[in-house]
Design an enzyme around this catalytic site. Structure first.
Site, mmCIF file in Angstrom:
data_model
loop_
_atom_site.group_PDB
_atom_site.id
_atom_site.type_symbol
_atom_site.label_atom_id
_atom_site.label_comp_id
_atom_site.label_asym_id
_atom_site.label_seq_id
_atom_site.Cartn_x
_atom_site.Cartn_y
_atom_site.Cartn_z
ATOM 1 N N ASP A 117 -10.052 -6.401 1.276
ATOM 2 C CA ASP A 117 -8.711 -6.875 0.915
ATOM 3 C C ASP A 117 -8.510 -8.341 1.284
ATOM 4 O O ASP A 117 -7.490 -8.937 0.920
ATOM 5 C CB ASP A 117 -7.631 -6.042 1.636
ATOM 6 C CG ASP A 117 -7.530 -4.639 1.084
ATOM 7 O OD1 ASP A 117 -7.729 -4.473 -0.132
ATOM 8 O OD2 ASP A 117 -7.249 -3.710 1.861
ATOM 9 N N ASP A 140 0.850 -1.188 0.000
ATOM 10 C CA ASP A 140 0.000 0.000 0.000
ATOM 11 C C ASP A 140 0.885 1.236 0.000
ATOM 12 O O ASP A 140 2.027 1.198 0.486
ATOM 13 C CB ASP A 140 -0.853 0.043 1.271
ATOM 14 C CG ASP A 140 -2.107 -0.805 1.146
ATOM 15 O OD1 ASP A 140 -2.467 -1.138 0.023
ATOM 16 O OD2 ASP A 140 -2.700 -1.131 2.189
ATOM 17 N N ASP A 150 -5.663 -3.652 4.391
ATOM 18 C CA ASP A 150 -6.177 -3.191 5.675
ATOM 19 C C ASP A 150 -7.692 -3.322 5.825
ATOM 20 O O ASP A 150 -8.216 -3.177 6.919
ATOM 21 C CB ASP A 150 -5.780 -1.734 5.927
ATOM 22 C CG ASP A 150 -6.316 -0.794 4.852
ATOM 23 O OD1 ASP A 150 -6.977 -1.281 3.907
ATOM 24 O OD2 ASP A 150 -6.076 0.425 4.941
#
Length: 1027
Positions: free
Chosen positions: A716, A463, A712
Site C-alpha cells: 500500500d 479500508d 496497512d
C-alpha cells in the site's frame, strides 16, 4: 564421470561421510566442507589429505577459500566487518554538530549495511553475549525503521533561518550600527524567545509522539548468554538467534535454522548452507528448482503470511535456510532463526526507504513564503514612501543620534513592525501542539505539514476491514439440515477447529467462541473427547478435518467450503438442492459460508448444515459516516472482498450501493472522462489490489480533490505516498507507517474523523493568527508612514520593539485556543485573507489616528490630568492589536484561559509602561504640531495618569467592538467567503480522454521476411485480457 545428487535418489551425500571422507570427496559430488573444517584442514600436508589420489585437490580447496575470503578494496560496501568499519565510522564525541549518536554508525549507512558472513554463524544453544550485541549494534544500528534523530543544536539554529527572520537579523545589525543598544538587545531577545519557545514546543510534541510509539514496541524471543529471554525487537542485531512461532510477527529478516523441537538441527542446517554455496558446481541444479532458488530439505518448518508484503493471500511455507521477512506474520510452526539483517537493511526497510524520498516541505511552507514575501515587498515600499517624505523635510540619515526622526531610524522602525518575526514560530508551534493533541487521539503525525493536508481533505478512501468493520467475524443464525440438532452441529464445528488457543485462526476462534450461545454444545465437547489427528485448512481440499474419539467411537469432523464438504456427503437430490440454494443466497448477501459434516467410524458422511460468517460494521461507523458527510467529507470504501460483501456492508452503513468491481478501472472499455466520472461518483470498489488504490487516488487528484488514503501493508506504500494524506491504520506494517503521513494506533473510522476535526481546528488557529499578524503589520505601517509624512512624527523605536515583543508574547498562546472547526474542507483562500487583513489594518490605523487627533483639541482630548503622547499612542496600539486576535479567531467558541491570560498579562504590562513613562524619551512629543492648551498637560517624563489610561482602555474596547462587527459582516458575505476556493470536481475532458487512450496502447516491433524492422501501435488492453 561426475556424480550429481538429485531429489528422490537417496539421502544427500553431505549427511553421511566423515570429515576424512569428505576431504577426499570429488567436488562434483556435492560434498562440501564447512568453513571451519576447510580452514583446519587446508594447512595440513598434502599427503595427509589426499593420500596421493588427487594431486589437485589442495589447490582447489585453496582456490575456494580465496573466493570465499576475498574482499574487494574498491567496493562501497562489502561483507567484511573491517571494510564496513572503515565506511561507517562513528561520529566522534566532540563533533556534536554531526548527525547520529557518538560511537554509532550513521543512519545513512544502516540501510546499506551488509552483514558479515561470520556474524550469522552463531551457536543455537548459546546465542550472542551482551558485549557482542553491543559491539555489533555500533555497526548495524538499532533494529527499527526510523529516521535519524534530529540534531537539537541544528534544529534550534533552524529557528533563525528564513526570509522573515533574516530581515529581523538585518534590523539587529542596523540597530547596532546606530548604537541603539536597547533596540538591538530587545530584537535579539525577540528572536531568542521565538526560537526557544518554538524549539521547546516541537520537542515536547515529539516526546509525546515518541512515548506513544514506545508503548506499542514490538517484542521478540531471543537466545542470549545461553538463555531464552524476551527483548524489544529494536534491540536485535544481526547474528541473534530468535524464536518465532504461531501468532508472532517476525522482528527482522532472518534465516530459518530448524524446528524448535529439534535443537540439534544446526548441524544439518550448516551442511545445507554449504551445499547451497553459490560457488558450487551444482549451481545449475538450484536454478531449476523452486522460486527460492534452492532445493527444499525435509518438511516445511513454518508457514508465514506475506500478504502485506507481496499481496499473496495464502500463507507461504518456509523450509530450512529459507528467509523469513521482517514484519511478516508466522501462521504455523515454531522455529529457531538467525537474524541476517536489521530493520533498515531488510527487504521491507529498503522498500520503505524508496517511498520516503526527500523531505517534502509541503503546501504550508509555500503559503508561509508567499505571505512573508508579500510583506517584505510592502515594507520596502513603505520605507521608500517614508524616505521620500523625509527628503522633503530635510531629515538626516542618522543624526541627531538620540532622535527617532532620522531616515535610518524610520527604516529600523518599519523593518521591526513590517515583518512578523513570530509568524514562522507561532505557526510551527501551533502545528506541534496540534500534533500532541492528535497523539492523545492515538494519531501519530509523521510530518507536521500533514495536519494542513488532513484539514483540507474532501474524499476519504477507506479500508473496509478493521476501519469500517470490527475485523471480528460473527456467526449469523446457522442453517441446519432437517432432523439435525443445532447443538450437535456447533459441537462438530468446534471439534473441526484448531485448539491452539494461543494463536487461533479468526474463523476457528469465532466458531469456538460461538459456543457461548449454545451451552448444550459446549457441554457436549467437554465430555472426554480426544483428538487423534488434525489437518488444517489447505487451498486444495478447501476444508479442515479432525479425527476425534469419544467413548471408543471414532468421528471424522469436517468444516470448509460448501461445495467441498458437499462432495464428501451423499445427500438426496432435494437435500442437495436446498443446500445449494441456501449457499447461493448467503453468497449473494456477502456472507462467508462454512459447511459442517461428520462421519462416524467408517459409515457414510452426514451433512449437518452451514455456519454463515460476516464481519459486521462497527457500532459507531454508520453515525460516523453521517458525521463525516456533514463535514463535507465523502467516504469511499475500497476493499479486497467480493462485490457482494462490499454491497452488503454499504447497505448496513447507509453509504450508498454504487459499488463497482475494480476491473472497471483497469480493464474497461470506457473513455477517460467516463472512468474519472465513475471513480468520482462511486461509493466504493471491491476486489481491490494496491495498483487500484493508486489509480483511484490519481484520478481523484486529477479532478482537483484532496484525497486521504488508508492502508496497512508494504504494497500500500505507493498509494499512501501518492495521496495528499496517507493514513496507516491500526495494525499496519512498519513499511506502511514509514510511507504514511499519519499513523493511527486505534481502530475505526471514528478516530480518523475525529482527527480531521482536530486538524481543522489547528488550521483555524493558524489562519486566525496569520490574519491577525498581517493586520498588525499594515496597521503600524499605514499609521506611522502617514504620520511621518504628514506631521513628521513617529513612535520611538524603543517602544516599537516592545509592541512587537508584546504581540508575539501574547499570541504564542493561540496554539492552545479553543478553536472551532469548519463544516467543509478548509483552504487557505489567500485573496480572502488579504482582503480581510487589509480592512482590519486600515480600521486599526483609523482608530489610532482618531485618538491622535484628539490631542489637538483645546481641552487635551483623551488626556485627563497629564500624559505623554508617545505613551498614549503606545498603549492604544498595544491594546487594540492584542485584542484583535479575539476578532480573527471567530465567535463560535469562547477563548481558552491560556490565550486570555497571556493577553491580559501583556496589557497590564503595557499599562505600567504608560503609567511610568518608560522608554518614552521624556518631555514633549517630537511632533511638528501640538495645541498650546495640550502642552500644559504633557508630563515631563512622558508618564500618563491612571484616569487617562482607563479612558484609553475604554476607547480601545470600543474600537475592537466596531472592528468585530465589520469582521462578522465580512465573513458572512458569501461572495467573499468563497473567494479563493479551488474548484473541486473539475474536469478536462480532452486531456482525460487522450491520457486514457494513450495508456491502452503500446508500440510493438516486428521484423518482416527480409529482416526489416517495422513499428506499429497496438492495443495494450488485449494483451492484459489474455493474461
Amino acid at each position: 564421470m561426475f556424480r550429481q545428487h538429485r531429489d528422490g535418489m537417496g539421502a544427500p551425500d553431505y549427511l553421511g561421510p566423515s570429515i576424512d571422507e569428505t576431504t577426499n570427496a570429488d567436488l562434483e559430488s556435492g560434498s562440501f566442507l564447512t568453513e571451519n573444517q576447510r580452514n583446519n584442514n587446508i594447512d595440513k600436508p598434502a599427503g595427509d589429505n589426499n593420500h596421493g589420489d588427487n594431486p589437485y585437490l589442495d589447490e582447489y580447496r585453496a582456490l575456494v577459500r580465496y573466493v570465499d575470503t576475498y574482499r574487494d578494496p574498491n567496493a562501497a560496501a562489502e561483507s567484511g566487518e573491517e571494510d564496513f568499519a572503515e565506511q561507517s565510522k562513528p561520529r566522534p564525541w566532540w563533533a556534536f554538530w554531526r548527525g547520529g549518536k557518538a560511537g554509532y554508525a550513521s543512519a545513512s549507512s544502516k540501510s546499506d549495511f551488509q552483514t558479515p558472513s561470520d556474524w550469522v554463524n552463531t551457536d543455537l544453544r548459546d546465542g550472542l553475549n551482551d558485549l557482542e550485541v553491543e559491539r555489533r549494534r555500533k555497526f548495524s544500528g538499532w533494529n527499527e525503521l526510523t529516521t535519524e534523530k534530529e540534531n537539537m543544536l541544528k534544529k534550534f539554529i533552524g529557528f533563525f533561518q528564513g526570509p522573515v527572520l533574516y530581515v529581523m537579523e538585518v534590523a539587529v545589525i542596523l540597530a547596532l550600527g546606530l548604537q541603539d543598544w536597547l533596540d538591538a538587545g530587545i530584537i535579539i531577545g525577540i528572536l531568542l524567545l521565538n526560537a526557544i519557545v518554538g524549539w521547546y514546543q516541537e520537542k515536547q510534541a515529539a516526546d509525546v509522539v515518541a512515548s506513544l510509539k514506545g508503548d506499542i514496541a514490538m517484542k521478540a524471543r531471543v537466545v542470549r548468554n545461553g538463555q531464552e529471554r524476551d527483548v524489544f525487537a529494536r534491540e536485535l542485531v544481526p547474528g541473534d538467534i530468535i524464536i518465532i512461532e504461531e501468532g508472532h510477527v517476525v522482528p527482522a529478516d532472518a534465516r530459518l535454522i530448524c524446528d524448535y523441537e529439534n535443537p540439534h538441527g544446526q548441524a544439518q542446517y550448516n551442511a545445507e548452507l554449504n551445499a547451497q554455496d553459490v560457488t558450487s558446481p551444482r549451481r545449475e541444479k538450484f536454478e531449476e528448482e523452486d522460486e527460492e532458488g534452492t532445493p527444499h530439505v525435509g518438511h516445511a518448518i513454518v508457514a508465514v503470511d506475506q500478504s502485506a508484503m507481496t499481496g499473496e493471500s495464502l500463507a507461504v511455507e518456509k523450509y530450512m535456510t529459507d528467509t523469513v521477512y521482517y514484519t511478516t506474520g508466522c501462521k504455523r510452526g515454531k522455529a529457531y532463526c538467525v537474524v541476517t539483517s536489521g530493520a533498515q537493511a531488510s527487504f521491507v526497510g529498503k522498500t520503505a526507504s524508496l517511498v520516503q524520498g526527500a523531505k517534502d516541505s509541503g503546501h504550508f511552507k509555500a503559503i508561509m513564503n508567499s505571505i512573508g514575501g508579500t510583506l517584505l515587498v510592502l515594507v520596502v515600499l513603505w520605507i521608500l514612501i517614508a524616505w521620500i517624505g523625509g527628503f522633503y523635510r530635510n531629515i538626516r540619515i542618522a543624526s541627531p543620534q538620540e532622535s527617532s526622526r532620522t531616515l535610518l531610524h524610520y527604516a529600523l522602525i518599519l523593518l521591526i513592525i513590517g515583518v512578523p518575526v513570530g509568524l514562522p514560530v507561532v505557526t510551527t508551534t501551533t502545528l506541534a501542539v496540534g500534533a500532541a493533541y492528535l497523539a492523545k487521539e492515538k494519531a501519530i503525525v509523521q510530518k507536521l505539514t500533514a495536519i494542513e493536508s488532513l484539514a483540507g481533505v474532501d474524499i476519504l478512501c477507506s479500508d473496509k476491514t478493521g476501519t469500517l468493520t470490527a475485523n471480528q467475524l460473527s456467526v449469523r443464525e446457522p442453517f441446519v439440515m432437517e432432523g439435525v440438532d443445532i447443538n450437535w452441529m456447533m459441537a462438530v464445528a468446534a471439534l473441526a477447529s484448531s485448539h491452539n488457543i494461543k494463536a487461533l485462526d479468526p474463523i476457528d476462534k469465532i466458531t469456538i467462541l460461538t459456543l457461548k450461545r449454545y451451552p448444550k454444545a459446549k457441554e457436549m465437547i467437554s465430555e472426554g473427547w480426544k483428538t487423534e489427528k488434525f489437518t488444517p485448512f489447505d487451498p486444495v481440499s478447501k476444508r479442515i478435518t479432525a479425527v476425534v474419539t469419544h467413548q471408543g467411537v471414532r468421528y471424522t469432523c469436517a468444516k470448509g467450503a460448501p461445495k467441498a464438504v458437499l462432495a464428501l456427503t451423499n445427500p438426496t437430490e432435494e437435500q442437495a438442492a436446498l443446500f445449494r440454494e441456501k449457499a447461493a443466497e448467503l453468497a449473494r448477501r456477502g456472507f462467508r459460508s462454512l459447511a459442517v459434516a461428520v462421519q462416524e467410524e467408517d459409515g457414510p458422511w452426514e451433512m449437518l448444515g452451514m455456519i454463515s460468517l460476516f464481519d459486521p460494521p462497527r457500532s459507531d461507523t454508520a453515525s460516523t459516516i453521517a458525521e463525516a458527510q456533514a463535514l463535507g467529507l465523502q467516504v469511499k470504501m475500497l476493499t479486497g472482498d467480493a462485490i457482494a460483501i462490499a454491497k452488503e456492508t454499504c447497505k448496513m452503513l447507509n453509504l450508498g450501493t454504487k459499488v463497482y468491481n475494480s476491473d472497471k478501472l483497469l480493464h474497461s472499455g470506457m473513455v477517460g472522462t467516463s472512468i474519472h466520472d465513475l471513480c468520482e461518483r462511486a461509493d466504493g470498489f471491491a476486489e481491490v489490489f494496491p495498483e487500484h488504490k493508486y489509480q483511484v487516488v490519481e484520478m481523484l487528484q486529477q479532478r482537483g480533490h484532496l484525497t486521504a488514503m488508508t492502508g496497512d501493508g508494504v504494497n500500500d506504500a505507493p498509494s499512501l505516498k501518492k495521496s495528499d494524506c496517507g493514513i496507516a491504520v491500526e495494525g499496519s506494517t512498519e513499511a506502511a507507517q514509514a510511507a504514511a503521513d499519519i499513523v493511527f494506533l486505534a481502530p475505526g473510522l471514528s478516530t480518523i474523523v475525529s482527527a480531521i476535526k482536530i486538524s481543522r481546528q489547528i488550521f483555524q488557529r493558524m489562519k486566525a493568527y496569520i490574519q491577525y499578524r498581517i493586520a498588525l503589520c499594515l496597521h503600524l505601517e499605514i499609521y506611522l508612514v502617514t504620520s511621518m509624512v504628514i506631521i513628521n512624527e513617529t513612535i520611538r523605536s524603543d517602544l516599537i520593539v516592545f509592541i512587537a515583543l508584546f504581540a508575539d508574547l501574547a499570541t504564542i498562546a493561540v496554539a492552545y485556543d479553543n478553536a472551532h472547526y469548519e463544516k467543509r474542507p478548509v483552504e487557505w483562500q489567500l485573496p480572502k485573507i488579504w482582503i480581510i487583513s487589509v480592512v482590519l489594518g486600515v480600521l486599526l490605523a483609523l482608530g489610532t489616528w482618531i485618538l491622535r487627533g484628539t490631542l489637538w483639541l483645546p481641552d487635551g482630548g483623551v488626556i485627563q490630568n497629564y500624559g505623554g503622547i508617545q505613551e498614549i499612542l503606545f498603549l492604544q496600539v498595544a491594546l487594540t492589536e492584542n485584542w484583535l486576535i479575539f476578532v480573527t479567531r471567530g465567535f463560535e467558541t469562547t477563548p481558552s484561559w491560556q490565550l486570555v491570560g497571556a493577553i491580559f498579562g501583556v496589557d497590564i504590562l503595557a499599562s505600567i509602561f504608560a503609567l511610568f513613562g518608560w522608554f518614552s524619551g521624556g518631555g514633549p512629543s517630537e511632533s511638528m504640531e501640538t495645541a498650546v492648551s495640550v502642552s500644559s498637560k504633557l508630563s515631563e517624563n512622558g508618564a500618563t495618569d491612571i484616569v487617562t489610561i482607563v479612558v484609553i482602555w475604554i476607547y480601545s474596547i470600543a474600537v475592537v467592538i466596531v472592528i468585530g462587527i465589520i469582521y462578522y459582516m465580512l465573513t458572512g458575505w458569501s461572495t467573499l467567503d468563497n473567494l479563493g476556493r479551488k474548484k473541486r470536481s473539475k474536469q478536462d475532458t480532452m486531456m482525460e480522454n487522450i491520457l486514457t487512450h494513450l495508456s491502452k496502447v503500446a508500440v510493438e516491433h516486428e521484423q518482416d521476411e527480409k529482416g526489416s524492422a517495422r513499428y506499429y501501435i497496438a492495443q495494450k488492453q488485449i494483451v492484459e485480457e489474455e493474461e
